[in-house]
Write a protein that holds these residues in place. Structure first.
Motif, PDB file in Angstrom:
ATOM      1  N   LEU A  28       5.047  49.197 -18.614  1.00 25.86           N
ATOM      2  CA  LEU A  28       4.281  48.483 -19.889  1.00 25.86           C
ATOM      3  C   LEU A  28       3.680  47.396 -19.334  1.00 25.86           C
ATOM      4  O   LEU A  28       2.447  47.104 -19.542  1.00 25.86           O
ATOM      5  CB  LEU A  28       5.123  48.522 -21.181  1.00 25.86           C
ATOM      6  N   VAL A  31       0.662  48.376 -16.909  1.00 30.84           N
ATOM      7  CA  VAL A  31      -0.402  48.946 -17.762  1.00 30.84           C
ATOM      8  C   VAL A  31      -1.120  47.968 -18.603  1.00 30.84           C
ATOM      9  O   VAL A  31      -2.414  47.957 -18.463  1.00 30.84           O
ATOM     10  CB  VAL A  31       0.160  50.035 -18.389  1.00 30.84           C
ATOM     11  N   HIS A  32      -0.561  47.118 -19.237  1.00 30.32           N
ATOM     12  CA  HIS A  32      -0.899  46.246 -20.062  1.00 30.32           C
ATOM     13  C   HIS A  32      -1.248  44.754 -19.411  1.00 30.32           C
ATOM     14  O   HIS A  32      -1.313  43.749 -20.189  1.00 30.32           O
ATOM     15  CB  HIS A  32      -0.114  46.113 -21.314  1.00 30.32           C
ATOM     16  N   HIS A  35      -4.077  42.580 -20.790  1.00 30.78           N
ATOM     17  CA  HIS A  35      -3.840  42.034 -22.068  1.00 30.78           C
ATOM     18  C   HIS A  35      -2.624  42.550 -22.781  1.00 30.78           C
ATOM     19  O   HIS A  35      -2.272  43.586 -23.344  1.00 30.78           O
ATOM     20  CB  HIS A  35      -4.804  42.704 -22.999  1.00 30.78           C
ATOM     21  N   LEU A  36      -1.582  41.798 -22.681  1.00 31.41           N
ATOM     22  CA  LEU A  36      -0.094  42.043 -22.890  1.00 31.41           C
ATOM     23  C   LEU A  36       0.037  41.986 -24.825  1.00 31.41           C
ATOM     24  O   LEU A  36       0.958  42.552 -25.126  1.00 31.41           O
ATOM     25  CB  LEU A  36       0.780  41.149 -22.203  1.00 31.41           C
ATOM     26  N   GLU A  37      -0.591  41.230 -25.349  1.00 30.90           N
ATOM     27  CA  GLU A  37      -0.493  40.797 -26.722  1.00 30.90           C
ATOM     28  C   GLU A  37       0.059  42.112 -27.452  1.00 30.90           C
ATOM     29  O   GLU A  37       1.184  42.118 -28.081  1.00 30.90           O
ATOM     30  CB  GLU A  37      -1.279  40.162 -27.204  1.00 30.90           C
ATOM     31  N   PRO A  38      -0.878  43.081 -27.311  1.00 33.19           N
ATOM     32  CA  PRO A  38      -0.616  44.437 -28.246  1.00 33.19           C
ATOM     33  C   PRO A  38       0.844  44.932 -27.781  1.00 33.19           C
ATOM     34  O   PRO A  38       1.460  45.794 -28.736  1.00 33.19           O
ATOM     35  CB  PRO A  38      -1.639  45.383 -28.080  1.00 33.19           C
ATOM     36  N   ALA A  39       1.212  44.874 -26.638  1.00 26.19           N
ATOM     37  CA  ALA A  39       2.300  45.575 -26.105  1.00 26.19           C
ATOM     38  C   ALA A  39       3.760  44.849 -26.117  1.00 26.19           C
ATOM     39  O   ALA A  39       4.674  45.253 -25.606  1.00 26.19           O
ATOM     40  CB  ALA A  39       2.022  46.398 -24.812  1.00 26.19           C
ATOM     41  N   TYR A  63       9.620  38.253 -22.023  1.00 22.88           N
ATOM     42  CA  TYR A  63       8.875  38.731 -22.979  1.00 22.88           C
ATOM     43  C   TYR A  63       9.325  38.624 -24.400  1.00 22.88           C
ATOM     44  O   TYR A  63       8.485  38.733 -25.423  1.00 22.88           O
ATOM     45  CB  TYR A  63       8.600  40.203 -22.473  1.00 22.88           C
TER      46      TYR A  63
END
Length: 108
Positions: A28, A31-32, A35-39, A63
């Motif tokens: 994850l 992949v993110h 832009h990590l915020e949504p994940a 995290y």
């Protein structure tokens, strides 16, 4: 589909489940990465599940703290508390009672 996934998950040996959570957390993040915020919540969840192995504790702290701060910004205080609790647990279990991250994790 959910039932099949749950059945397979439950049939895995506990250590394999923990390793799988760590690998999912790593995937994850990859992949993110842009832009990590949504994940963040999902990433923190998987590292929390994998933390019992010991090798994902730093990632969990990082995290989960980011996920908690993100939840506070969205007024999702109950979710923030869960993440802050995970940060506190992992720092305390690692003997890091005086870590600066612990000071950033309020107790409610």
């Amino acid at each position: 589909m959910h039932l099949i996934r749950e059945t397979i998950y439950e049939d895995l040996p506990p250590v394999d489940r923990l390793r799988l959570h760590g690998r999912v957390g790593d995937a994850l993040v990859g992949v993110h990465a842009a832009h990590l915020e949504p994940a963040l919540t999902r990433i923190a969840h998987h590292y929390h599940e994998a933390a019992a192995l010991g090798k994902h504790r730093k990632r969990l702290s990082f995290y989960a703290l980011r996920a908690a701060e993100s939840a506070v910004r969205m007024y999702a205080y109950e979710e923030a508390v869960v993440h802050y609790d995970h940060v506190i647990q992992v720092l305390e279990s690692g003997g890091l009672m005086h870590d600066e991250r612990l000071a950033r994790a309020p107790t409610f």
